[in-house]
Design a protein around this motif. Structure first.
Motif, short mmCIF file in Angstrom:
data_model
loop_
_atom_site.label_atom_id
_atom_site.label_comp_id
_atom_site.label_asym_id
_atom_site.label_seq_id
_atom_site.Cartn_x
_atom_site.Cartn_y
_atom_site.Cartn_z
N GLU A 188 65.90 11.55 54.48
CA GLU A 188 66.06 12.24 53.13
C GLU A 188 66.83 11.21 52.02
OE1 GLU A 188 67.36 16.14 52.86
OE2 GLU A 188 66.59 16.36 55.32
N TYR A 189 66.25 11.10 50.98
CA TYR A 189 66.60 10.56 49.83
C TYR A 189 68.09 11.08 49.59
CZ TYR A 189 67.20 8.52 44.73
OH TYR A 189 67.70 8.06 43.91
N ALA A 190 69.18 10.24 49.29
CA ALA A 190 70.47 10.42 49.01
C ALA A 190 71.31 11.08 50.11
CB ALA A 190 70.50 11.17 47.79
N LYS A 191 70.61 11.03 51.23
CA LYS A 191 71.46 11.66 52.57
C LYS A 191 71.09 10.41 53.56
CE LYS A 191 71.37 15.67 55.79
NZ LYS A 191 70.67 16.92 55.96
N SER A 195 69.05 2.15 50.71
CA SER A 195 68.26 1.60 49.70
C SER A 195 66.92 1.48 50.16
CB SER A 195 68.83 0.21 49.59
OG SER A 195 68.47 -0.70 50.87
N SER A 280 69.37 2.30 56.44
CA SER A 280 70.09 3.59 56.74
C SER A 280 71.33 3.43 57.28
CB SER A 280 69.20 4.47 57.50
OG SER A 280 69.64 5.32 57.71
N ASP A 296 62.20 13.89 49.41
CA ASP A 296 62.93 14.00 48.16
C ASP A 296 63.17 12.56 47.45
OD1 ASP A 296 63.42 16.83 48.97
OD2 ASP A 296 65.10 16.38 50.02
#
Length: 330
Positions: A188-191, A195, A280, A296
């Motif tokens: 998930e983006y921002a989780k 990058s 990640s 997302d």
């Protein structure tokens, strides 16, 4: 808070930070797994103190994870190939059994064998264990020449059949078609994503024609040994359009083989139009043969399923545990 941990077993000695977190002499640990590179590898930088004393040809396995969250997962199994001593550190490098395939050269002719049967036989010659070898193309005749390694011949068979060729975490060979991934991992983006870089490129061809050297099935099963001047009844095609790729391979001696190779090549071309790399926090559970799903991401076209093509795990004392994943569209 997640505490990165690892267990390194070389020969009969082990470093396990879940038991003795302060006793480790490992300064840098990295594992690289890549379907497009012949041999996966691990690199360990050790301090020059008493502890592991690895030697060439020692068997090794590496498990990564977190001391306080679900334990450890084996990410690679292989053999130490070199130890590079320094004044203050030792650098240990090892490879999966792919290195044995790269050192194996044989001259052999197969008749009425599938690609999977040929791969199994070559693996046996190199004393490499096989986890999975699906059938793939049925070749009336296939020649293995000693000018190239067994690994490169296997790679040819994989490309013609539309299969992946890689080693699993236990150091066993996998030769199979990718469908939707053995396991799907969510990012998930921002989780989960630190990058994300994406490369989009136009397809190099919209259609593929595959050609062999014989009339094949158009003149009966025994005609595979003949040469032909008329390919109209034995060529395989896939896709449509003016941007056409001609694929000429001598082993494609039946129309079924030519069609399979044409479809496999077109699928590879289409999948390479969207590739990317994400960084990640450490995710040791992601393996070759798996898929990832992005969620997302601001660019909604990226919120889909992708095939994992490459994984790099790295643990250092300064940066902790990070995982880099390279992927492409399905």
């Amino acid at each position: 808070m997640l505490n990165p941990a690892y267990k390194i077993t070389i020969a009969n000695k082990t470093i396990d930070t879940t038991n003795e977190p302060k006793a480790s002499t490992v300064l840098d640990l990295s594992v690289t797994l890549d379907m497009d590179t012949p041999a996966d590898r691990f690199t360990i930088v050790l301090g020059q103190v008493n502890g592991l004393k690895p030697a060439r040809d020692d068997e090794a396995k590496i498990e990564l994870g977190y001391a306080d969250n679900g334990g450890l997962t084996q990410v690679i199994g292989g053999t130490v190939v070199t130890v590079e001593p320094g004044l203050t550190t030792n650098r240990v490098i090892g490879y999966t059994p792919a290195s044995a395939l790269l050192r194996t050269f044989v001259n052999k002719t197969y008749e009425s064998k599938t690609a999977g049967q040929i791969v199994k036989d070559l693996a046996g010659v190199a004393d490499v264990d096989v986890a999975t070898a699906e059938d793939g193309i049925n070749f009336p005749g296939y020649v293995i020449d000693g000018q190239r390694s067994a690994y490169h011949h296997m790679q040819d068979l994989a490309e013609l059949s539309g299969f992946d060729l890689y080693f699993n975490a236990d150091g066993e060979l996998v030769f199979e078609k990718f469908i939707r991934g053995k396991t799907v991992h969510i990012f998930e983006y921002a989780k989960h994503i630190v990058s994300l870089d994406v490369l989009r490129s136009p397809p190099r061809a919209s259609a593929v024609e595959a050609w062999g050297e014989s009339p094949g099935g158009s003149r009966g099963d025994k005609a595979w040994v003949w040469l032909t001047r008329d390919f109209s009844n034995s060529k395989g095609t896939a896709g449509s359009g003016d941007l056409k790729l001609l694929l000429e391979r001598s082993p494609l001696r039946t129309i079924d083989a030519a069609r399979t190779a044409a479809n496999a090549t077109l699928t590879t071309i289409q999948r390479r139009t969207l590739r990317g790399q994400l960084l990640s926090v450490g995710r040791p559970e992601v393996k070759l043969g798996d898929a990832i799903r992005l969620r997302d991401v601001p660019d909604d076209t990226l919120n889909q399923l992708f095939q994992v093509r490459s994984i790099t795990h790295r643990i250092t004392k300064s940066s902790g545990f990070i995982t880099t994943i390279e992927f492409r569209s399905i």
